[in-house]
Motif scaffolding. Structure first.
Motif, PDB file in Angstrom:
ATOM      1  N   ALA A   1       0.842  -1.197   0.000  1.00  0.00           N
ATOM      2  CA  ALA A   1       0.000   0.000   0.000  1.00  0.00           C
ATOM      3  C   ALA A   1       0.877   1.247   0.000  1.00  0.00           C
ATOM      4  N   ARG A   2       0.374   2.263  -0.658  1.00  0.00           N
ATOM      5  CA  ARG A   2       1.007   3.580  -0.621  1.00  0.00           C
ATOM      6  C   ARG A   2      -0.097   4.610  -0.449  1.00  0.00           C
ATOM      7  N   GLY A   3       0.227   5.703   0.202  1.00  0.00           N
ATOM      8  CA  GLY A   3      -0.754   6.758   0.377  1.00  0.00           C
ATOM      9  C   GLY A   3      -1.837   6.451   1.387  1.00  0.00           C
ATOM     10  N   MET A   4      -1.599   5.469   2.270  1.00  0.00           N
ATOM     11  CA  MET A   4      -2.565   5.097   3.300  1.00  0.00           C
ATOM     12  C   MET A   4      -1.956   5.312   4.683  1.00  0.00           C
ATOM     13  N   ALA A   5      -2.786   5.698   5.644  1.00  0.00           N
ATOM     14  CA  ALA A   5      -2.324   5.884   7.019  1.00  0.00           C
ATOM     15  C   ALA A   5      -3.472   5.575   7.967  1.00  0.00           C
ATOM     16  N   ARG A   6      -3.232   4.648   8.898  1.00  0.00           N
ATOM     17  CA  ARG A   6      -4.217   4.265   9.910  1.00  0.00           C
ATOM     18  C   ARG A   6      -5.566   3.910   9.301  1.00  0.00           C
ATOM     19  N   GLY A   7      -5.518   3.166   8.215  1.00  0.00           N
ATOM     20  CA  GLY A   7      -6.737   2.677   7.599  1.00  0.00           C
ATOM     21  C   GLY A   7      -7.427   3.656   6.690  1.00  0.00           C
ATOM     22  N   GLY A   8      -6.924   4.883   6.593  1.00  0.00           N
ATOM     23  CA  GLY A   8      -7.548   5.904   5.749  1.00  0.00           C
ATOM     24  C   GLY A   8      -6.616   6.383   4.663  1.00  0.00           C
ATOM     25  N   VAL A   9      -7.189   7.100   3.693  1.00  0.00           N
ATOM     26  CA  VAL A   9      -6.410   7.615   2.576  1.00  0.00           C
ATOM     27  C   VAL A   9      -5.648   8.860   3.015  1.00  0.00           C
ATOM     28  N   ASP A  10      -4.337   8.846   2.784  1.00  0.00           N
ATOM     29  CA  ASP A  10      -3.492   9.979   3.139  1.00  0.00           C
ATOM     30  C   ASP A  10      -3.053  10.742   1.893  1.00  0.00           C
ATOM     31  N   ASP A  11      -2.869  10.026   0.772  1.00  0.00           N
ATOM     32  CA  ASP A  11      -2.451  10.632  -0.489  1.00  0.00           C
ATOM     33  C   ASP A  11      -3.255   9.988  -1.607  1.00  0.00           C
ATOM     34  N   ILE A  12      -4.144  10.755  -2.235  1.00  0.00           N
ATOM     35  CA  ILE A  12      -5.054  10.225  -3.251  1.00  0.00           C
ATOM     36  C   ILE A  12      -4.292   9.579  -4.406  1.00  0.00           C
ATOM     37  N   ALA A  13      -3.302  10.271  -4.949  1.00  0.00           N
ATOM     38  CA  ALA A  13      -2.587   9.780  -6.124  1.00  0.00           C
ATOM     39  C   ALA A  13      -1.841   8.480  -5.836  1.00  0.00           C
ATOM     40  N   LYS A  14      -1.129   8.445  -4.717  1.00  0.00           N
ATOM     41  CA  LYS A  14      -0.364   7.233  -4.385  1.00  0.00           C
ATOM     42  C   LYS A  14      -1.292   6.059  -4.096  1.00  0.00           C
ATOM     43  N   ALA A  15      -2.369   6.304  -3.355  1.00  0.00           N
ATOM     44  CA  ALA A  15      -3.300   5.228  -3.045  1.00  0.00           C
ATOM     45  C   ALA A  15      -3.964   4.700  -4.313  1.00  0.00           C
ATOM     46  N   THR A  16      -4.334   5.591  -5.213  1.00  0.00           N
ATOM     47  CA  THR A  16      -4.952   5.177  -6.475  1.00  0.00           C
ATOM     48  C   THR A  16      -4.010   4.303  -7.287  1.00  0.00           C
ATOM     49  N   ALA A  17      -2.748   4.689  -7.370  1.00  0.00           N
ATOM     50  CA  ALA A  17      -1.768   3.910  -8.130  1.00  0.00           C
ATOM     51  C   ALA A  17      -1.581   2.519  -7.540  1.00  0.00           C
ATOM     52  N   ALA A  18      -1.557   2.419  -6.218  1.00  0.00           N
ATOM     53  CA  ALA A  18      -1.391   1.114  -5.567  1.00  0.00           C
ATOM     54  C   ALA A  18      -2.608   0.232  -5.818  1.00  0.00           C
ATOM     55  N   ILE A  19      -3.800   0.801  -5.706  1.00  0.00           N
ATOM     56  CA  ILE A  19      -5.017   0.034  -5.971  1.00  0.00           C
ATOM     57  C   ILE A  19      -5.039  -0.441  -7.414  1.00  0.00           C
ATOM     58  N   GLN A  20      -4.667   0.440  -8.331  1.00  0.00           N
ATOM     59  CA  GLN A  20      -4.658   0.083  -9.746  1.00  0.00           C
ATOM     60  C   GLN A  20      -3.686  -1.066 -10.019  1.00  0.00           C
ATOM     61  N   ALA A  21      -2.530  -1.037  -9.393  1.00  0.00           N
ATOM     62  CA  ALA A  21      -1.553  -2.116  -9.582  1.00  0.00           C
ATOM     63  C   ALA A  21      -2.102  -3.445  -9.072  1.00  0.00           C
ATOM     64  N   SER A  22      -2.769  -3.417  -7.932  1.00  0.00           N
ATOM     65  CA  SER A  22      -3.358  -4.638  -7.377  1.00  0.00           C
ATOM     66  C   SER A  22      -4.457  -5.173  -8.281  1.00  0.00           C
ATOM     67  N   VAL A  23      -5.304  -4.282  -8.762  1.00  0.00           N
ATOM     68  CA  VAL A  23      -6.410  -4.688  -9.650  1.00  0.00           C
ATOM     69  C   VAL A  23      -5.876  -5.291 -10.936  1.00  0.00           C
ATOM     70  N   ARG A  24      -4.877  -4.664 -11.524  1.00  0.00           N
ATOM     71  CA  ARG A  24      -4.322  -5.155 -12.789  1.00  0.00           C
ATOM     72  C   ARG A  24      -3.715  -6.555 -12.608  1.00  0.00           C
ATOM     73  N   ALA A  25      -3.050  -6.783 -11.497  1.00  0.00           N
ATOM     74  CA  ALA A  25      -2.462  -8.106 -11.247  1.00  0.00           C
ATOM     75  C   ALA A  25      -3.555  -9.167 -11.119  1.00  0.00           C
ATOM     76  N   ALA A  26      -4.647  -8.833 -10.430  1.00  0.00           N
ATOM     77  CA  ALA A  26      -5.756  -9.788 -10.287  1.00  0.00           C
ATOM     78  C   ALA A  26      -6.436 -10.045 -11.620  1.00  0.00           C
ATOM     79  N   GLU A  27      -6.567  -9.001 -12.442  1.00  0.00           N
ATOM     80  CA  GLU A  27      -7.159  -9.167 -13.770  1.00  0.00           C
ATOM     81  C   GLU A  27      -6.314 -10.096 -14.631  1.00  0.00           C
ATOM     82  N   GLU A  28      -5.024  -9.904 -14.579  1.00  0.00           N
ATOM     83  CA  GLU A  28      -4.126 -10.717 -15.409  1.00  0.00           C
ATOM     84  C   GLU A  28      -4.176 -12.181 -14.995  1.00  0.00           C
TER      85      GLU A  28
END
Length: 417
Positions: A40-67
């Motif tokens: 995870a990136r852009g997350m702190a104590r269970g919440g979003v701390d940085d929108i851009a970093k959190a979005t990129a991390a989620i996107q990477a996880s989603v793409r790996a699951a899709e593949e």
């Protein structure tokens, strides 16, 4: 049972993002066909701390699951946590217009809508209204009221709320990653679905999910959820203590905790040492393993004491005969059961997702309890929405009345804007 596939769930944690894809197989068992796990990136104590970093991390996880699953993830159930979560118990009531007509799923829906009618601040919204028990003409029961006859139906519901801004931030990150949010589900409730058994729920149990940024708590009594809470402390606090105590970078402290950490420092021989990356000119140092474990034990004791205080503060200690079930990444710490039994003075076990999901062995770990629970929740909801008016036959023990009620017109969840 109808075979389902391609349903997705995203567990957005402080330290990792886990996306799972799966469905029910022909025998009604959860089958996982794809997973994507990344830091995870852009997350702190269970919440979003940085929108851009959190979005990129989620996107990477989603793409790996899709593949892995060869599936395009369009929408998903998303786990939510954070210190902004709060709860209360509320009651809803409906009068039966005709006592000659049995109670229907629509009547249950109306009763739950009544339970959702609670006064909360404008900056909060309802995430769940989970039925605890039903009362038909004064007769209390934890069973499904559908099919019974009566003049009045009451439902006691556990209402979970979250901060609007925290929910909006999380939803934006997932949607910016190209995935629509089907629904949000509270992390510890999902984890409980994956690791608790019916007998524990019946006799009373507290689930403590020790994550990186928070420790999530769910208390069950007499088969139903009674209390939820999110404590703003987790495994990262232990690692930070190691950073200060051993003067090492965070990544090295985290690795040392996982490899050499022990919840009971006295179990470690005084002469044991290991090499660690460190600050300063030499960059590496030899340190005492017992010193490390004393740091780890002190902070873990604090986390366990906070769990015990949350349970005892509300008077639930005598109600949880089955004790504490520890899950989450923090439950992997060696010796934690012995320490927890000493601190809490009640039975303790580690809760891991059971096997049999046709999944990678990586997921058979307490760190993925919430992820597995979220996917199970998403698949049941998907199945219920496809066939909302058809009751499930009693011969299907894998899906009980609570799961069936979870799909009634998405009563538990707020309307999407």
């Amino acid at each position: 049972m109808r075979r389902t596939s391609g349903v997705a769930a995203i567990d957005v944690g402080t330290t990792k993002i886990c996306t799972l894809v799966g469905g029910f197989d022909d025998r009604g068992r959860l089958s996982i066909t794809g997973m994507g796990i990344c830091s995870a990136r852009g997350m702190a104590r269970g919440g979003v701390d940085d929108i851009a970093k959190a979005t990129a991390a989620i996107q990477a996880s989603v793409r790996a699951a899709e593949e892995m699953s060869n599936t395009r993830i369009v929408s998903a159930t998303v786990g939510v946590a954070g210190a902004h979560i709060a709860c209360l118990n509320s009651r809803g009531t409906v009068a039966m217009p005709n006592v000659q007509r049995a109670i229907t799923a629509e009547d249950v829906k109306r009763a739950l809508e009544g339970a959702r009618t609670v006064t909360i601040p404008n900056n909060r919204e309802i995430l769940h209204a989970i039925p605890r028990f039903f009362v038909v003409d004064g007769d209390e029961s934890s069973g499904d009221p559908v099919g019974k006859y009566g003049h009045r139906l009451d439902v006691e519901a556990h209402v979970i709320t979250g901060a609007v801004t925290a929910i909006q931030n999380l939803t934006r990150c997932v949607e910016d990653a190209g995935v629509q949010v089907d629904m949000l589900a509270l992390g510890p409730v999902a984890a409980a679905d994956a690791v608790l058994d019916d007998e524990e729920r019946t006799h009373g149990v507290a689930l403590a999910d020790i994550g990186g940024g928070t420790t999530d708590l769910a208390v069950y009594v007499e088969g139903a959820i009674l209390h939820t809470a999110v404590l703003p402390i987790g495994g990262n606090n232990i690692s930070n203590d190691v950073v200060y105590g051993l003067r090492a970078p965070f990544s090295a402290a985290e690795a040392a905790k996982e490899i050499y950490g022990q919840a009971l420092a006295a179990e470690v021989a005084p002469g044991e040492t290991f090499e660690i990356e460190a600050f300063g000119a030499e960059r590496r140092r030899i340190v005492s393993r017992r010193d490390l474990c004393e740091i780890v034990q002190a902070r873990m004791e604090e986390i366990l004491e906070m769990i015990r205080e949350e349970v005892t503060r509300l008077g639930y200690e005598e109600m949880i005969s089955a004790g504490i079930v520890l899950t989450g990444g923090g439950a992997n710490l060696a010796g934690i059961v012995s320490l927890a039994e000493r601190v809490m003075r009640m039975p303790v076990r580690i809760g891991s997702p059971p096997g049999g999901y046709h999944m990678d062995e990586t997921l058979e770990n307490p760190a993925f309890s919430t992820s597995i629970g979220l996917l199970g929740w998403a698949v049941r909801e998907h199945d219920a929405v496809l066939r909302p008016a058809r009751p499930r036959p009693a011969s299907r023990p894998a899906v009980g009345w609570r799961q069936r009620l979870s799909g009634i017109a998405r009563v538990y969840l707020p309307e999407e804007n």
